[in-house]
Design an enzyme around this catalytic site. Sequence first.
Site, PDB file in Angstrom:
ATOM      1  N   LYS A  64     117.570  73.611 -12.659  1.00  0.00           N
ATOM      2  CA  LYS A  64     118.295  72.547 -11.949  1.00  0.00           C
ATOM      3  C   LYS A  64     117.338  71.542 -11.329  1.00  0.00           C
ATOM      4  O   LYS A  64     117.560  70.323 -11.400  1.00  0.00           O
ATOM      5  CB  LYS A  64     119.188  73.160 -10.865  1.00  0.00           C
ATOM      6  CG  LYS A  64     119.899  72.110  -9.985  1.00  0.00           C
ATOM      7  CD  LYS A  64     120.786  71.173 -10.818  1.00  0.00           C
ATOM      8  CE  LYS A  64     121.242  69.956 -10.036  1.00  0.00           C
ATOM      9  NZ  LYS A  64     121.874  70.229  -8.773  1.00  0.00           N
TER      10      LYS A  64
ATOM     11  N   LYS B 218     115.651  65.382  -0.711  1.00  0.00           N
ATOM     12  CA  LYS B 218     115.459  66.823  -0.531  1.00  0.00           C
ATOM     13  C   LYS B 218     115.169  67.497  -1.855  1.00  0.00           C
ATOM     14  O   LYS B 218     114.233  68.300  -1.993  1.00  0.00           O
ATOM     15  CB  LYS B 218     116.702  67.424   0.135  1.00  0.00           C
ATOM     16  CG  LYS B 218     116.645  68.926   0.373  1.00  0.00           C
ATOM     17  CD  LYS B 218     117.255  69.747  -0.761  1.00  0.00           C
ATOM     18  CE  LYS B 218     118.744  69.495  -0.924  1.00  0.00           C
ATOM     19  NZ  LYS B 218     119.336  70.380  -1.992  1.00  0.00           N
TER      20      LYS B 218
ATOM     21  N   THR C 207     121.417  73.843  -4.741  1.00  0.00           N
ATOM     22  CA  THR C 207     120.148  73.417  -5.315  1.00  0.00           C
ATOM     23  C   THR C 207     119.065  73.860  -4.349  1.00  0.00           C
ATOM     24  O   THR C 207     118.911  73.296  -3.271  1.00  0.00           O
ATOM     25  CB  THR C 207     120.116  71.897  -5.518  1.00  0.00           C
ATOM     26  OG1 THR C 207     121.174  71.525  -6.415  1.00  0.00           O
ATOM     27  CG2 THR C 207     118.786  71.453  -6.099  1.00  0.00           C
TER      28      THR C 207
ATOM     29  N   LEU D 296     125.340  75.183  -0.368  1.00  0.00           N
ATOM     30  CA  LEU D 296     124.835  74.624   0.879  1.00  0.00           C
ATOM     31  C   LEU D 296     123.762  73.572   0.627  1.00  0.00           C
ATOM     32  O   LEU D 296     123.163  73.530  -0.454  1.00  0.00           O
ATOM     33  CB  LEU D 296     124.291  75.764   1.755  1.00  0.00           C
ATOM     34  CG  LEU D 296     125.341  76.821   2.134  1.00  0.00           C
ATOM     35  CD1 LEU D 296     124.684  78.102   2.632  1.00  0.00           C
ATOM     36  CD2 LEU D 296     126.287  76.258   3.190  1.00  0.00           C
ATOM     37  N   PRO D 297     123.481  72.714   1.622  1.00  0.00           N
ATOM     38  CA  PRO D 297     122.603  71.562   1.373  1.00  0.00           C
ATOM     39  C   PRO D 297     121.141  71.894   1.109  1.00  0.00           C
ATOM     40  O   PRO D 297     120.505  71.253   0.273  1.00  0.00           O
ATOM     41  CB  PRO D 297     122.750  70.732   2.660  1.00  0.00           C
ATOM     42  CG  PRO D 297     124.016  71.183   3.289  1.00  0.00           C
ATOM     43  CD  PRO D 297     124.171  72.623   2.919  1.00  0.00           C
TER      44      PRO D 297
END
Length: 308
Positions: A178, A247, A101, A70-71
């Site tokens: 990450k 983001k 992420t 998901l974003p």
Amino acid sequence: MSTTSPTRVGFIGLGNMGSEMTRNLQKAGFDLVVTDIRRESADHLVANGAEWAETAAEVAAATDVVITMLPTPRHVESVVNGPTGILAGIADGGTWVDMSTSVPEVAQRVRAENPERSLRILDAPVSGMSIGAANGMLQIFIGGEEADVARLRPVFEAMGDPERILHVGAAGAGYAVKLMINQLWFSHLVATAEVLAIGVKAGVDLGVLRNSLIASPANSNFVQNDVLSILDNGDYDEGFAIALACKDLGLSIDLARSVGAPSELSALVEQIYRRARAQYGDLAGEMTPVKLYEDLIGVELRLEKVLA
């Protein structure tokens, strides 16, 4: 806790990355149960035998392991909680893998608020962009218990390069690794754009300058490979929007703040990205800060091509 590898996989989030990751899970023979805010994003999967579920709870209840891709952390939290969320459907002792992420807080709250449920929770964010997802050659960085990583390895290998599926530590370590990879890549991009812009404005041929950098101790994978999409084709990688890059940069700064580490350079890189986002829009490619430098010096950074 089950010690056998899962055969029925739930997947929530069928965007640019998730849609390709699920294709590869299907190719590897896993039965899929999927959901997304866009029903049509699952059409190709359902046509090949996947089962559509209306809610995250239904996905979790019908599968051996449920994966989220998901974003943002906010999206992850909304999918996990509530009357139709993962927690409402997953069995005690069930497994949830977040490949978004993100940051550790959402999963930490789930563990803290549900200790009696013995849930197996791993973070396993990925690198490799949409081409890696399509080819089943993603890099995967997994935080969690070693036994869970081993049990889920066939699932990970269906989506990623077996040589680059790394167990990086305890829960939360995958998220951190990450974010640091992204932060360093974005920093390479901004530094490369600035160096190329200055050198070209000083009268150095772009190809000569790049070759000199490659031959020097300052060489990097970005200079040698990644920047070529721009220098050869003017491609700023719209497959990953600059809004998502901003983001990720914000999450990296938040992580630094939460652990009390300095992040002056990272903060500057973030501001350059946000300036490019403001100028070119949310959907501009993640490499658009290079265009920002091009526009500021009035020169497109393109290698000359010799026609046969």
